[in-house]
Design a protein around this motif. Sequence first.
Motif, PDB file in Angstrom:
ATOM      1  N   GLU A  21       0.835  -1.204   0.000  1.00  0.00           N
ATOM      2  CA  GLU A  21       0.000   0.000   0.000  1.00  0.00           C
ATOM      3  C   GLU A  21       0.871   1.255   0.000  1.00  0.00           C
ATOM      4  OE1 GLU A  21      -2.315  -3.364   1.234  1.00  0.00           O
ATOM      5  OE2 GLU A  21      -0.486  -2.570   2.143  1.00  0.00           O
ATOM      6  N   TYR A  22       1.944   1.233   0.789  1.00  0.00           N
ATOM      7  CA  TYR A  22       2.845   2.384   0.837  1.00  0.00           C
ATOM      8  C   TYR A  22       3.527   2.591  -0.516  1.00  0.00           C
ATOM      9  CZ  TYR A  22       6.157   5.766   2.678  1.00  0.00           C
ATOM     10  OH  TYR A  22       6.877   6.911   2.905  1.00  0.00           O
ATOM     11  N   GLU A  23       3.924   1.498  -1.137  1.00  0.00           N
ATOM     12  CA  GLU A  23       4.576   1.605  -2.446  1.00  0.00           C
ATOM     13  C   GLU A  23       3.628   2.192  -3.489  1.00  0.00           C
ATOM     14  OE1 GLU A  23       7.011  -1.035  -5.728  1.00  0.00           O
ATOM     15  OE2 GLU A  23       6.185  -2.026  -3.970  1.00  0.00           O
ATOM     16  N   ARG A  24       2.353   1.801  -3.461  1.00  0.00           N
ATOM     17  CA  ARG A  24       1.389   2.363  -4.412  1.00  0.00           C
ATOM     18  C   ARG A  24       1.259   3.873  -4.227  1.00  0.00           C
ATOM     19  NH1 ARG A  24      -1.682  -2.482  -3.749  1.00  0.00           N
ATOM     20  NH2 ARG A  24      -2.852  -1.521  -2.056  1.00  0.00           N
ATOM     21  N   LEU A  25       1.359   4.348  -2.988  1.00  0.00           N
ATOM     22  CA  LEU A  25       1.223   5.783  -2.719  1.00  0.00           C
ATOM     23  C   LEU A  25       2.489   6.576  -3.013  1.00  0.00           C
ATOM     24  CD1 LEU A  25      -0.658   5.648   0.709  1.00  0.00           C
ATOM     25  CD2 LEU A  25      -1.602   6.341  -1.500  1.00  0.00           C
ATOM     26  N   THR A  26       3.663   5.965  -2.784  1.00  0.00           N
ATOM     27  CA  THR A  26       4.911   6.730  -2.812  1.00  0.00           C
ATOM     28  C   THR A  26       5.937   6.249  -3.829  1.00  0.00           C
ATOM     29  OG1 THR A  26       5.960   5.320  -1.168  1.00  0.00           O
ATOM     30  CG2 THR A  26       4.684   7.206  -0.343  1.00  0.00           C
ATOM     31  N   ASP A  27       5.751   5.047  -4.359  1.00  0.00           N
ATOM     32  CA  ASP A  27       6.722   4.429  -5.259  1.00  0.00           C
ATOM     33  C   ASP A  27       8.021   4.053  -4.535  1.00  0.00           C
ATOM     34  OD1 ASP A  27       6.657   3.407  -7.819  1.00  0.00           O
ATOM     35  OD2 ASP A  27       7.748   5.095  -8.694  1.00  0.00           O
ATOM     36  N   ILE A  28       7.947   3.894  -3.207  1.00  0.00           N
ATOM     37  CA  ILE A  28       9.094   3.484  -2.397  1.00  0.00           C
ATOM     38  C   ILE A  28       8.799   2.102  -1.832  1.00  0.00           C
ATOM     39  CG2 ILE A  28      10.485   3.979  -0.350  1.00  0.00           C
ATOM     40  CD1 ILE A  28       9.749   6.951  -0.747  1.00  0.00           C
ATOM     41  N   GLU A  29       9.720   1.161  -2.058  1.00  0.00           N
ATOM     42  CA  GLU A  29       9.542  -0.217  -1.597  1.00  0.00           C
ATOM     43  C   GLU A  29      10.144  -0.426  -0.214  1.00  0.00           C
ATOM     44  OE1 GLU A  29      10.492  -3.516  -4.247  1.00  0.00           O
ATOM     45  OE2 GLU A  29      10.667  -2.032  -5.858  1.00  0.00           O
ATOM     46  N   PHE A  30       9.447  -1.211   0.584  1.00  0.00           N
ATOM     47  CA  PHE A  30       9.960  -1.671   1.867  1.00  0.00           C
ATOM     48  C   PHE A  30       9.935  -3.188   1.857  1.00  0.00           C
ATOM     49  CE2 PHE A  30       9.279   2.627   3.064  1.00  0.00           C
ATOM     50  CZ  PHE A  30      10.164   2.859   4.104  1.00  0.00           C
ATOM     51  N   PRO A  31      10.944  -3.829   2.429  1.00  0.00           N
ATOM     52  CA  PRO A  31      11.015  -5.293   2.366  1.00  0.00           C
ATOM     53  C   PRO A  31       9.952  -5.999   3.202  1.00  0.00           C
ATOM     54  CG  PRO A  31      12.799  -4.434   3.715  1.00  0.00           C
ATOM     55  CD  PRO A  31      12.102  -3.254   3.098  1.00  0.00           C
ATOM     56  N   ASP A  32       9.470  -5.326   4.265  1.00  0.00           N
ATOM     57  CA  ASP A  32       8.476  -5.969   5.122  1.00  0.00           C
ATOM     58  C   ASP A  32       7.746  -4.914   5.948  1.00  0.00           C
ATOM     59  OD1 ASP A  32      10.143  -5.329   7.412  1.00  0.00           O
ATOM     60  OD2 ASP A  32      11.359  -7.070   6.859  1.00  0.00           O
ATOM     61  N   ARG A  33       6.697  -5.351   6.606  1.00  0.00           N
ATOM     62  CA  ARG A  33       5.848  -4.458   7.400  1.00  0.00           C
ATOM     63  C   ARG A  33       6.619  -3.843   8.576  1.00  0.00           C
ATOM     64  NH1 ARG A  33       0.351  -4.289   7.414  1.00  0.00           N
ATOM     65  NH2 ARG A  33       0.307  -6.231   6.247  1.00  0.00           N
ATOM     66  N   LYS A  34       7.501  -4.632   9.202  1.00  0.00           N
ATOM     67  CA  LYS A  34       8.254  -4.130  10.352  1.00  0.00           C
ATOM     68  C   LYS A  34       9.142  -2.943   9.967  1.00  0.00           C
ATOM     69  CE  LYS A  34      11.480  -5.445  13.959  1.00  0.00           C
ATOM     70  NZ  LYS A  34      12.313  -6.486  14.531  1.00  0.00           N
ATOM     71  N   SER A  35       9.874  -3.061   8.863  1.00  0.00           N
ATOM     72  CA  SER A  35      10.751  -1.965   8.443  1.00  0.00           C
ATOM     73  C   SER A  35       9.946  -0.732   8.049  1.00  0.00           C
ATOM     74  CB  SER A  35      11.684  -2.408   7.321  1.00  0.00           C
ATOM     75  OG  SER A  35      10.955  -2.765   6.170  1.00  0.00           O
ATOM     76  N   LEU A  36       8.764  -0.936   7.463  1.00  0.00           N
ATOM     77  CA  LEU A  36       7.896   0.199   7.126  1.00  0.00           C
ATOM     78  C   LEU A  36       7.422   0.892   8.397  1.00  0.00           C
ATOM     79  CD1 LEU A  36       6.211   1.981   5.257  1.00  0.00           C
ATOM     80  CD2 LEU A  36       4.457   0.171   5.268  1.00  0.00           C
ATOM     81  N   ARG A  37       6.999   0.145   9.388  1.00  0.00           N
ATOM     82  CA  ARG A  37       6.528   0.720  10.649  1.00  0.00           C
ATOM     83  C   ARG A  37       7.643   1.509  11.343  1.00  0.00           C
ATOM     84  NH1 ARG A  37       2.102   0.026   9.239  1.00  0.00           N
ATOM     85  NH2 ARG A  37       0.604  -1.524   9.844  1.00  0.00           N
ATOM     86  N   ILE A  38       8.848   0.956  11.338  1.00  0.00           N
ATOM     87  CA  ILE A  38       9.987   1.651  11.946  1.00  0.00           C
ATOM     88  C   ILE A  38      10.243   2.973  11.232  1.00  0.00           C
ATOM     89  CG2 ILE A  38      12.503   1.540  12.262  1.00  0.00           C
ATOM     90  CD1 ILE A  38      12.094  -1.506  12.778  1.00  0.00           C
TER      91      ILE A  38
END
Length: 59
Positions: A21-38
């Motif tokens: 969902e974050y990638e669709r909004l920003t075009d920035i990839e995160f490897p997992d939910r934990k790293s995105l939350r951090i």
Amino acid sequence: MEMIRTGFEQLISDESFGPSEYERLTDIEFPDRKSLRIYLQAMHDHLFNHAPEQPIPPS
């Protein structure tokens, strides 16, 4: 500014919001939910709690 703070807090606590969902909004990839939350928590702290440095998303 309060609406932005509230939005960040909702994203951080929303278990259904993840890396895709974050990638669709920003075009920035995160490897997992934990790293995105951090990252989101660090960005929240930077914007609203005067953390000294802006976090850098993964490359």
